[in-house]
Design a protein around this motif. Sequence first.
Motif, PDB file in Angstrom:
ATOM      1  N   LYS A 114       0.852  -1.322   0.089  1.00  0.00           N
ATOM      2  CA  LYS A 114       0.146  -0.032  -0.178  1.00  0.00           C
ATOM      3  C   LYS A 114       0.853   1.518  -0.032  1.00  0.00           C
ATOM      4  CE  LYS A 114      -3.986  -2.176   2.224  1.00  0.00           C
ATOM      5  NZ  LYS A 114      -3.845  -3.403   1.694  1.00  0.00           N
ATOM      6  N   LEU A 115       1.841   1.295  -0.822  1.00  0.00           N
ATOM      7  CA  LEU A 115       2.579   2.460  -1.057  1.00  0.00           C
ATOM      8  C   LEU A 115       2.484   3.050  -2.277  1.00  0.00           C
ATOM      9  CD1 LEU A 115       5.943   0.704  -0.040  1.00  0.00           C
ATOM     10  CD2 LEU A 115       4.827   2.388   1.245  1.00  0.00           C
ATOM     11  N   SER A 116       2.773   4.470  -2.604  1.00  0.00           N
ATOM     12  CA  SER A 116       2.514   5.105  -3.665  1.00  0.00           C
ATOM     13  C   SER A 116       3.830   5.617  -4.231  1.00  0.00           C
ATOM     14  CB  SER A 116       1.881   6.634  -3.390  1.00  0.00           C
ATOM     15  OG  SER A 116       0.675   6.214  -2.657  1.00  0.00           O
ATOM     16  N   PRO A 117       4.013   5.410  -5.614  1.00  0.00           N
ATOM     17  CA  PRO A 117       5.336   5.845  -6.046  1.00  0.00           C
ATOM     18  C   PRO A 117       5.767   7.172  -5.505  1.00  0.00           C
ATOM     19  CG  PRO A 117       4.070   5.048  -7.833  1.00  0.00           C
ATOM     20  CD  PRO A 117       2.989   5.176  -6.589  1.00  0.00           C
ATOM     21  N   GLY A 118       7.270   7.257  -5.325  1.00  0.00           N
ATOM     22  CA  GLY A 118       7.820   8.681  -4.771  1.00  0.00           C
ATOM     23  C   GLY A 118       7.432   9.214  -3.545  1.00  0.00           C
ATOM     24  N   ALA A 119       6.611   8.194  -2.671  1.00  0.00           N
ATOM     25  CA  ALA A 119       6.012   8.643  -1.531  1.00  0.00           C
ATOM     26  C   ALA A 119       6.456   7.794  -0.056  1.00  0.00           C
ATOM     27  CB  ALA A 119       4.504   8.779  -1.504  1.00  0.00           C
ATOM     28  N   TYR A 120       7.741   7.289  -0.549  1.00  0.00           N
ATOM     29  CA  TYR A 120       8.219   6.513   0.680  1.00  0.00           C
ATOM     30  C   TYR A 120       9.816   6.455   0.590  1.00  0.00           C
ATOM     31  CZ  TYR A 120       8.390   2.877  -2.708  1.00  0.00           C
ATOM     32  OH  TYR A 120       8.727   2.164  -4.108  1.00  0.00           O
ATOM     33  N   ALA A 121      10.516   6.000   1.827  1.00  0.00           N
ATOM     34  CA  ALA A 121      12.014   5.860   1.400  1.00  0.00           C
ATOM     35  C   ALA A 121      12.209   4.406   1.688  1.00  0.00           C
ATOM     36  CB  ALA A 121      12.545   6.540   2.323  1.00  0.00           C
ATOM     37  N   VAL A 122      13.391   3.742   1.116  1.00  0.00           N
ATOM     38  CA  VAL A 122      13.802   2.428   1.118  1.00  0.00           C
ATOM     39  C   VAL A 122      15.095   2.371   1.859  1.00  0.00           C
ATOM     40  CG1 VAL A 122      14.418   0.144   0.153  1.00  0.00           C
ATOM     41  CG2 VAL A 122      12.366   1.559  -0.683  1.00  0.00           C
ATOM     42  N   VAL A 123      15.278   1.400   3.032  1.00  0.00           N
ATOM     43  CA  VAL A 123      16.669   1.557   3.860  1.00  0.00           C
ATOM     44  C   VAL A 123      17.202  -0.108   3.671  1.00  0.00           C
ATOM     45  CG1 VAL A 123      17.497   1.511   6.037  1.00  0.00           C
ATOM     46  CG2 VAL A 123      15.904   3.021   5.269  1.00  0.00           C
ATOM     47  N   THR A 124      18.166  -0.231   3.375  1.00  0.00           N
ATOM     48  CA  THR A 124      18.982  -1.343   3.655  1.00  0.00           C
ATOM     49  C   THR A 124      20.328  -1.387   4.552  1.00  0.00           C
ATOM     50  OG1 THR A 124      20.611  -1.703   1.871  1.00  0.00           O
ATOM     51  CG2 THR A 124      18.429  -2.284   1.289  1.00  0.00           C
ATOM     52  N   LEU A 125      20.276  -2.260   5.385  1.00  0.00           N
ATOM     53  CA  LEU A 125      21.687  -2.151   6.274  1.00  0.00           C
ATOM     54  C   LEU A 125      21.982  -3.680   6.625  1.00  0.00           C
ATOM     55  CD1 LEU A 125      20.492   0.242   9.162  1.00  0.00           C
ATOM     56  CD2 LEU A 125      22.262   0.870   7.547  1.00  0.00           C
ATOM     57  N   HIS A 126      23.416  -3.802   6.243  1.00  0.00           N
ATOM     58  CA  HIS A 126      23.528  -5.396   6.582  1.00  0.00           C
ATOM     59  C   HIS A 126      25.160  -5.358   6.897  1.00  0.00           C
ATOM     60  CE1 HIS A 126      25.247  -5.243   2.393  1.00  0.00           C
ATOM     61  NE2 HIS A 126      25.856  -6.107   2.591  1.00  0.00           N
ATOM     62  N   ARG A 127      25.884  -4.043   6.784  1.00  0.00           N
ATOM     63  CA  ARG A 127      27.613  -4.349   7.052  1.00  0.00           C
ATOM     64  C   ARG A 127      27.811  -4.500   8.537  1.00  0.00           C
ATOM     65  NH1 ARG A 127      28.435  -3.119   1.612  1.00  0.00           N
ATOM     66  NH2 ARG A 127      29.602  -4.928   1.844  1.00  0.00           N
ATOM     67  N   PRO A 128      28.892  -5.185   8.718  1.00  0.00           N
ATOM     68  CA  PRO A 128      29.166  -5.380  10.071  1.00  0.00           C
ATOM     69  C   PRO A 128      29.112  -3.927  10.759  1.00  0.00           C
ATOM     70  CG  PRO A 128      30.267  -6.920   8.898  1.00  0.00           C
ATOM     71  CD  PRO A 128      29.435  -6.236   7.995  1.00  0.00           C
ATOM     72  N   SER A 129      29.775  -3.096  10.084  1.00  0.00           N
ATOM     73  CA  SER A 129      30.139  -1.723  10.623  1.00  0.00           C
ATOM     74  C   SER A 129      28.863  -0.973  10.854  1.00  0.00           C
ATOM     75  CB  SER A 129      31.145  -1.026   9.511  1.00  0.00           C
ATOM     76  OG  SER A 129      30.480  -0.828   8.431  1.00  0.00           O
ATOM     77  N   SER A 130      27.661  -1.344  10.333  1.00  0.00           N
ATOM     78  CA  SER A 130      26.445  -0.731  10.503  1.00  0.00           C
ATOM     79  C   SER A 130      25.810  -1.234  11.635  1.00  0.00           C
ATOM     80  CB  SER A 130      25.519  -0.703   9.250  1.00  0.00           C
ATOM     81  OG  SER A 130      26.137  -0.088   8.449  1.00  0.00           O
ATOM     82  N   VAL A 131      25.691  -2.698  11.742  1.00  0.00           N
ATOM     83  CA  VAL A 131      24.887  -3.469  12.574  1.00  0.00           C
ATOM     84  C   VAL A 131      25.383  -4.236  13.730  1.00  0.00           C
ATOM     85  CG1 VAL A 131      23.176  -3.554  10.588  1.00  0.00           C
ATOM     86  CG2 VAL A 131      24.734  -5.509  11.182  1.00  0.00           C
TER      87      VAL A 131
ATOM     88  N   GLN B 196      10.970   3.039  -7.340  1.00  0.00           N
ATOM     89  CA  GLN B 196       9.881   4.016  -7.110  1.00  0.00           C
ATOM     90  C   GLN B 196       9.912   4.720  -5.902  1.00  0.00           C
ATOM     91  OE1 GLN B 196       7.675   4.432  -9.563  1.00  0.00           O
ATOM     92  NE2 GLN B 196       7.233   2.337 -10.434  1.00  0.00           N
ATOM     93  N   ALA B 197      11.003   4.676  -5.188  1.00  0.00           N
ATOM     94  CA  ALA B 197      11.362   5.411  -3.959  1.00  0.00           C
ATOM     95  C   ALA B 197      11.648   6.635  -4.113  1.00  0.00           C
ATOM     96  CB  ALA B 197      12.279   4.578  -2.947  1.00  0.00           C
ATOM     97  N   ARG B 198      11.208   7.643  -3.172  1.00  0.00           N
ATOM     98  CA  ARG B 198      11.570   9.052  -2.938  1.00  0.00           C
ATOM     99  C   ARG B 198      13.164   8.990  -3.011  1.00  0.00           C
ATOM    100  NH1 ARG B 198      13.211  13.089  -3.719  1.00  0.00           N
ATOM    101  NH2 ARG B 198      12.053  15.354  -3.383  1.00  0.00           N
ATOM    102  N   LEU B 199      13.462   7.957  -2.086  1.00  0.00           N
ATOM    103  CA  LEU B 199      14.837   8.299  -1.233  1.00  0.00           C
ATOM    104  C   LEU B 199      15.241   6.779  -0.894  1.00  0.00           C
ATOM    105  CD1 LEU B 199      17.352   9.911  -0.063  1.00  0.00           C
ATOM    106  CD2 LEU B 199      15.360  10.176   1.981  1.00  0.00           C
ATOM    107  N   VAL B 200      16.628   6.471  -1.288  1.00  0.00           N
ATOM    108  CA  VAL B 200      17.037   5.356  -0.600  1.00  0.00           C
ATOM    109  C   VAL B 200      18.105   5.505   0.341  1.00  0.00           C
ATOM    110  CG1 VAL B 200      18.608   3.324  -1.273  1.00  0.00           C
ATOM    111  CG2 VAL B 200      16.476   3.869  -2.671  1.00  0.00           C
ATOM    112  N   LEU B 201      18.237   4.900   1.425  1.00  0.00           N
ATOM    113  CA  LEU B 201      19.444   5.038   2.484  1.00  0.00           C
ATOM    114  C   LEU B 201      19.920   3.663   2.577  1.00  0.00           C
ATOM    115  CD1 LEU B 201      16.486   6.718   3.714  1.00  0.00           C
ATOM    116  CD2 LEU B 201      18.486   7.810   4.895  1.00  0.00           C
ATOM    117  N   THR B 202      21.287   3.713   2.369  1.00  0.00           N
ATOM    118  CA  THR B 202      22.026   2.084   2.427  1.00  0.00           C
ATOM    119  C   THR B 202      23.157   2.088   2.897  1.00  0.00           C
ATOM    120  OG1 THR B 202      21.880   0.293   0.839  1.00  0.00           O
ATOM    121  CG2 THR B 202      22.525   2.308   0.065  1.00  0.00           C
ATOM    122  N   ASP B 203      23.859   0.826   3.217  1.00  0.00           N
ATOM    123  CA  ASP B 203      25.072   0.710   3.521  1.00  0.00           C
ATOM    124  C   ASP B 203      25.701  -0.246   2.287  1.00  0.00           C
ATOM    125  OD1 ASP B 203      24.127  -1.881   4.427  1.00  0.00           O
ATOM    126  OD2 ASP B 203      25.077  -1.559   6.273  1.00  0.00           O
TER     127      ASP B 203
END
Length: 369
Positions: A193-210, A272-279
């Motif tokens: 239930k997401l609209s294009p351009g109206a949400y952000a996506v996050v991925t985190l898996h590096r040892p230095s992050s998690v 379709q995300a407005r923004l991606v935040l990732t490692d």
Amino acid sequence: MKICSVVGARPNFVKLAPIARELAQRPQARHCIIHTGQHYDAALADVFFRDLQLPPPDYALGIGSGTHAEQTARTMLALEPILVEERPDWVVVAGDVNATLAATLTAVKRGLRVAHVEAGLRSFDRAMPEEINRCLVDAVADLLLTPSADADENLLREGVAPERIRRVGNVMVDSLLVALPRAAESAILERLKLSPGAYAVVTLHRPSSVDDPVTLRQLIGALARLAERLPIVFPVHPRTQARLSALDAPEIALLRCLPPLGYLDFLQLWRQARLVLTDSGGLQEETTALGVPCLTLRTTTERPVTVREGTNRVVGRDPAAILSAAEACLASPCPVEPRRPALWDGRSAVRIVDALLTDGAPAAAARED
Ligand code: UD1
């Protein structure tokens, strides 16, 4: 000519798919796929073979998880008899995961020629296991297939002979462009239930992050603040899931956590995300290729071309810096017209296979034990 590709983890599968497709078009090549099993969960492995239309591996080593030494050593032990039996003209490895290092060491010690796809990347941070893997693989592989000019420069600076280096572009972009029409059929946005351009996506898996609870709690805190502005969708890698389960961070409930997604659903989600935040390394490149704004939650990148020419910004792990970069991103126009670096054109696999077939002198005689 016989070519054995060795893959083990999620990003390897994405790099292998276009090469396998191209090799299947060349009658003079016989291709054999060896899957080490570094990634073994269906959500990290099988779904990628399916989504990327990869043929099933000829060999599945079932190595599984472990310490770096265990994983690398077990892979070497399982791989050696297969390489001795197959005697390929080339062993092809990709990226910087433990399977890449293990296969390279095994092959070169047996006198087999190794081609490294995505050679030359450097974060200059030896605390990253991937940086160690990259440096070691590039030191001994025969053919270094690079994605960008900065990678060539890194290798030349390390004293690599220019004739070992071949710039072929970014093979992940080949996968991306082939998969776009099928990804467009994914119902992931409707399902969430997401609209294009109206949400952000996050991925985190590096040892230095998690792996450090303080850092992880800070990152989750910053993301929870950002979730006040727009929904944050977070497909969670198993390593991260294990760390989150042990963490006292109730703000995680403000993020929309999901199990890991397959290649096509995830592609449809982030494009379709407005923004991606990732490692992630790969996602920095993929977002650049399609013009999606990306904030890299690390202090370094081995992919500077995505910052210089693409949509990536390296913002570090400080919550205030992350939030202000995200605000700046949300305030700027979107979508961004993608500006792909040179040779990120969907034809890297053609150049890789051309290089393998033209440079493919017969394998050196296997060394005696
Ligand atoms: C590996 C790569 C990393 C790459 C990432 C992509 C190395 C050193 N790291 O990190 O560069 O960005 O893959 O996803 O090679 N696990 C499962 N199921 C699986 C695989 C792993 O639950 O199918 C869990 C296990 O608890 C394991 C942990 O994830 O211990 C980490 O897996 P591992 O393969 O060691 O490294 P990644 O963090 O996945």
